[in-house]
Motif scaffolding. Sequence first.
Motif, PDB file in Angstrom:
ATOM      1  N   ALA A 173      -2.137   7.614  -0.605  1.00 29.22           N
ATOM      2  CA  ALA A 173      -1.134   7.249   0.034  1.00 29.22           C
ATOM      3  C   ALA A 173      -1.912   6.537   0.832  1.00 29.22           C
ATOM      4  CB  ALA A 173      -0.029   7.447  -0.311  1.00 29.22           C
ATOM      5  N   GLY A 174      -2.486   7.990   1.621  1.00 27.23           N
ATOM      6  CA  GLY A 174      -2.900   7.076   3.506  1.00 27.23           C
ATOM      7  C   GLY A 174      -4.223   6.904   2.901  1.00 27.23           C
ATOM      8  N   MET A 175      -4.463   6.193   2.035  1.00 29.05           N
ATOM      9  CA  MET A 175      -5.795   6.263   2.074  1.00 29.05           C
ATOM     10  C   MET A 175      -6.073   4.359   1.629  1.00 29.05           C
ATOM     11  SD  MET A 175      -9.276   6.009   1.949  1.00 29.05           S
ATOM     12  CE  MET A 175     -10.242   7.471   1.720  1.00 29.05           C
ATOM     13  N   ALA A 176      -5.205   4.088   1.204  1.00 24.72           N
ATOM     14  CA  ALA A 176      -4.503   3.107   0.228  1.00 24.72           C
ATOM     15  C   ALA A 176      -4.131   1.905   1.717  1.00 24.72           C
ATOM     16  CB  ALA A 176      -3.861   2.751  -1.048  1.00 24.72           C
ATOM     17  N   ILE A 177      -2.938   2.420   1.852  1.00 20.25           N
ATOM     18  CA  ILE A 177      -2.080   1.752   3.273  1.00 20.25           C
ATOM     19  C   ILE A 177      -3.397   1.301   4.675  1.00 20.25           C
ATOM     20  CG2 ILE A 177      -0.859   2.083   5.242  1.00 20.25           C
ATOM     21  CD1 ILE A 177       0.822   3.840   3.013  1.00 20.25           C
ATOM     22  N   GLY A 178      -4.817   2.874   5.137  1.00 17.25           N
ATOM     23  CA  GLY A 178      -5.411   2.274   5.760  1.00 17.25           C
ATOM     24  C   GLY A 178      -6.489   1.470   5.482  1.00 17.25           C
ATOM     25  N   ALA A 179      -6.556   1.501   4.453  1.00 19.55           N
ATOM     26  CA  ALA A 179      -7.423   1.167   3.717  1.00 19.55           C
ATOM     27  C   ALA A 179      -7.016  -1.113   3.684  1.00 19.55           C
ATOM     28  CB  ALA A 179      -8.580   1.251   2.946  1.00 19.55           C
ATOM     29  N   THR A 180      -6.324  -0.545   3.270  1.00 17.31           N
ATOM     30  CA  THR A 180      -5.624  -2.511   3.301  1.00 17.31           C
ATOM     31  C   THR A 180      -4.679  -2.686   4.531  1.00 17.31           C
ATOM     32  OG1 THR A 180      -3.293  -1.610   2.196  1.00 17.31           O
ATOM     33  CG2 THR A 180      -5.637  -2.405   0.568  1.00 17.31           C
ATOM     34  N   ILE A 181      -4.422  -1.692   5.282  1.00 21.00           N
ATOM     35  CA  ILE A 181      -3.505  -2.179   6.677  1.00 21.00           C
ATOM     36  C   ILE A 181      -4.603  -2.454   7.155  1.00 21.00           C
ATOM     37  CG2 ILE A 181      -1.760  -2.334   7.915  1.00 21.00           C
ATOM     38  CD1 ILE A 181      -0.074  -1.738   5.794  1.00 21.00           C
ATOM     39  N   ALA A 182      -5.195  -0.966   8.124  1.00 18.34           N
ATOM     40  CA  ALA A 182      -5.796  -0.743   9.020  1.00 18.34           C
ATOM     41  C   ALA A 182      -7.051  -1.118   8.928  1.00 18.34           C
ATOM     42  CB  ALA A 182      -5.443   0.938   9.927  1.00 18.34           C
ATOM     43  N   LEU A 183      -7.481  -0.937   7.998  1.00 19.09           N
ATOM     44  CA  LEU A 183      -9.003  -1.109   8.032  1.00 19.09           C
ATOM     45  C   LEU A 183      -9.410  -2.906   8.273  1.00 19.09           C
ATOM     46  CD1 LEU A 183     -12.271   0.023   7.680  1.00 19.09           C
ATOM     47  CD2 LEU A 183     -12.051  -0.295   5.811  1.00 19.09           C
ATOM     48  N   PRO A 184      -9.183  -4.202   7.682  1.00 21.26           N
ATOM     49  CA  PRO A 184      -9.177  -4.925   8.043  1.00 21.26           C
ATOM     50  C   PRO A 184      -9.426  -5.355   9.285  1.00 21.26           C
ATOM     51  CG  PRO A 184      -7.839  -5.029   6.742  1.00 21.26           C
ATOM     52  CD  PRO A 184      -8.015  -3.809   6.792  1.00 21.26           C
ATOM     53  N   GLU A 185      -7.570  -4.838  10.198  1.00 25.73           N
ATOM     54  CA  GLU A 185      -7.291  -5.368  11.536  1.00 25.73           C
ATOM     55  C   GLU A 185      -8.975  -4.283  13.001  1.00 25.73           C
ATOM     56  OE1 GLU A 185      -5.582  -7.058  13.215  1.00 25.73           O
ATOM     57  OE2 GLU A 185      -4.766  -8.155  11.270  1.00 25.73           O
ATOM     58  N   LEU A 186      -9.077  -3.148  11.981  1.00 27.64           N
ATOM     59  CA  LEU A 186      -9.854  -2.640  13.295  1.00 27.64           C
ATOM     60  C   LEU A 186     -11.432  -2.851  13.355  1.00 27.64           C
ATOM     61  CD1 LEU A 186      -9.264   1.072  12.438  1.00 27.64           C
ATOM     62  CD2 LEU A 186      -8.950   0.427  14.501  1.00 27.64           C
ATOM     63  N   LEU A 187     -11.631  -3.985  12.320  1.00 28.69           N
ATOM     64  CA  LEU A 187     -13.029  -4.472  12.099  1.00 28.69           C
ATOM     65  C   LEU A 187     -13.190  -6.222  12.380  1.00 28.69           C
ATOM     66  CD1 LEU A 187     -14.192  -3.428   7.941  1.00 28.69           C
ATOM     67  CD2 LEU A 187     -14.911  -2.527  10.544  1.00 28.69           C
ATOM     68  N   LYS A 188     -11.945  -6.735  12.698  1.00 32.41           N
ATOM     69  CA  LYS A 188     -11.481  -7.593  13.193  1.00 32.41           C
ATOM     70  C   LYS A 188     -11.642  -8.282  14.421  1.00 32.41           C
ATOM     71  CE  LYS A 188      -7.799 -10.021  12.750  1.00 32.41           C
ATOM     72  NZ  LYS A 188      -6.113 -10.567  12.067  1.00 32.41           N
ATOM     73  N   ARG A 189     -10.892  -6.840  15.282  1.00 34.70           N
ATOM     74  CA  ARG A 189     -10.823  -6.190  16.458  1.00 34.70           C
ATOM     75  C   ARG A 189     -12.498  -6.348  17.139  1.00 34.70           C
ATOM     76  NH1 ARG A 189      -6.575  -9.111  17.565  1.00 34.70           N
ATOM     77  NH2 ARG A 189      -5.514  -8.330  16.115  1.00 34.70           N
ATOM     78  N   GLY A 190     -13.727  -5.731  16.232  1.00 34.09           N
ATOM     79  CA  GLY A 190     -14.752  -4.652  16.689  1.00 34.09           C
ATOM     80  C   GLY A 190     -15.497  -3.557  17.077  1.00 34.09           C
ATOM     81  N   TYR A 191     -14.316  -2.760  15.783  1.00 35.33           N
ATOM     82  CA  TYR A 191     -14.293  -1.612  15.932  1.00 35.33           C
ATOM     83  C   TYR A 191     -16.260  -1.200  15.431  1.00 35.33           C
ATOM     84  CZ  TYR A 191     -10.444   0.223  18.874  1.00 35.33           C
ATOM     85  OH  TYR A 191      -9.263   0.485  19.613  1.00 35.33           O
ATOM     86  N   ASN A 192     -16.268  -0.524  15.634  1.00 36.42           N
ATOM     87  CA  ASN A 192     -17.160  -0.409  14.427  1.00 36.42           C
ATOM     88  C   ASN A 192     -17.321   0.919  13.429  1.00 36.42           C
ATOM     89  OD1 ASN A 192     -19.535   2.571  13.778  1.00 36.42           O
ATOM     90  ND2 ASN A 192     -20.746   1.161  14.996  1.00 36.42           N
ATOM     91  N   LYS A 193     -17.520  -0.277  12.619  1.00 36.98           N
ATOM     92  CA  LYS A 193     -17.609   0.593  11.187  1.00 36.98           C
ATOM     93  C   LYS A 193     -17.713   1.539  10.598  1.00 36.98           C
ATOM     94  CE  LYS A 193     -21.884  -1.441   8.786  1.00 36.98           C
ATOM     95  NZ  LYS A 193     -22.269  -2.246   7.650  1.00 36.98           N
ATOM     96  N   ILE A 194     -18.533   2.099  10.680  1.00 35.85           N
ATOM     97  CA  ILE A 194     -18.402   3.737  10.540  1.00 35.85           C
ATOM     98  C   ILE A 194     -18.247   4.596  11.280  1.00 35.85           C
ATOM     99  CG2 ILE A 194     -20.612   5.983  10.896  1.00 35.85           C
ATOM    100  CD1 ILE A 194     -23.037   3.314  10.150  1.00 35.85           C
ATOM    101  N   MET A 195     -17.757   4.138  12.249  1.00 33.76           N
ATOM    102  CA  MET A 195     -17.041   5.281  13.096  1.00 33.76           C
ATOM    103  C   MET A 195     -15.486   4.649  12.538  1.00 33.76           C
ATOM    104  SD  MET A 195     -14.929   5.745  17.045  1.00 33.76           S
ATOM    105  CE  MET A 195     -13.272   4.696  16.491  1.00 33.76           C
ATOM    106  N   VAL A 196     -14.471   3.816  12.396  1.00 34.66           N
ATOM    107  CA  VAL A 196     -13.041   3.773  11.710  1.00 34.66           C
ATOM    108  C   VAL A 196     -13.175   4.000  10.387  1.00 34.66           C
ATOM    109  CG1 VAL A 196     -12.912   1.665  13.523  1.00 34.66           C
ATOM    110  CG2 VAL A 196     -13.975   1.070  11.086  1.00 34.66           C
TER     111      VAL A 196
END
Length: 442
Positions: free
Chosen positions: A119-142
């Motif tokens: 559940a945490g993986m699904a929510i993190g990958a669908t909600i948090a990951l796109p936002e983090l990448l859009k904000r310029g966060y390093n893809k490997i770290m996030v």
Amino acid sequence: MPYELIAILMFSTMMVMLFTGQRVFGAIGFVAVISAVLLWGDRGGYDIGFSAAIKLMRWYPLLTLPMFIFMGYVMSESKIADDLYKMFHVWFGGISGGLAIGTIGLMVLISAMNGLSVAGMAIGATIALPELLKRGYNKIMVTGVIQAGSSLGILVPPSVVLVLYAMIARQPVGQLWLAGVLPGLMMATLFIIYIAVRCRLNPELGPVLPKEERDAVTLREKLALLRAGLLPLVIFAVMMVPFVNGWTSLVESSAVGAIAAFLAAVLKGRMTRAVFETCLRQTLGVTCMFMWIILAALAFGAVFDGLGAVKAIETLFTERLGLNPWVILILMQLSFLVMGTFLDDTAMLVIVAPLYVPLVGELGFNLIWYGVLYTITCQIAYMTPPFGYNLFLMRAMAPPEIGLRDIYRSIIPFVGVMVVALAIVMAFPQIALWLPEVVYSR
């Protein structure tokens, strides 16, 4: 035939069935019942499977399982978790690496809602990951942040994996959940410290939100988001405070949590018929899966008890090989790491629990403490290449620009942090045992 050879034959047959793609409960249950029939005849063999089923049905704390799973799916499907991330997004955006830190906070609260890492993986990958990448966060770290944070779901209560361990090890679920609180929070804190230090040294990994974007959100809007985002925490408190204070039993608290989550979704106007039906279907599916696994594990354990395999292996390690109990314990943890490269946490537990859990007790270790060690080791195994369970979940959910090589690289520092956490809990057992002792001594 020597009992040791029978035990080896049972394990090898089970592993062959698993590698051919059979379901975990089917492989374990089949080997258990067939072995029992061959060893003790028709009557004794069938009685083992039947008695395991009766024992499962009479285990009252098992009622917590569907309650907590339902609560988690209600919070997820009704998008209450989305509000949670928006809160972290606004309140932590002004800090270097703040959104990644907020994602860890999100994962802790998601874990307290659901108890499953998926559940945490699904929510993190669908909600948090796109936002983090859009904000310029390093893809490997996030990518590493989301994988590490989602693994907290099997340690922070209400952990479904600890319910399974409690049934097999015959330990109180409430004590195991309380034992997971401080180690889970400690691990989350270590993740946050690592992210903060890393982004402080290299701000490009986690850039601060632009000032104009932060100023666009008024204080009133921030407080509204804070109120909406803290709703999951309120639900968790409504559920756990009566239990910790002894006002309700564990089963009653699980029912309170499920009802509180349902009412919250209704009051926010998000409990539609489609959402309710999805929650019920998912709850039924996951609950039945875990019940079949527990049933198979109990039958398998009963055969091992009858063989006396545990005593034989203890004699082998301590008398013939002369190993120290701590050396044996470390070897057991290393075996979990190896199995974690191709099995999930439930499969690992039901395969070795009939052997490991009694052996841990014979060696003089606390089984509540060992439950926490097992869970942390599973978290590490989840993210250990080449076939860590979380690695492929992330690969399935990540956008195309994140490849498998990126995913492998992302988890290296977080695995290091988790190994440190495991070593700390092993060296200081009271980190896990203090809270259960305080609560249950009342």
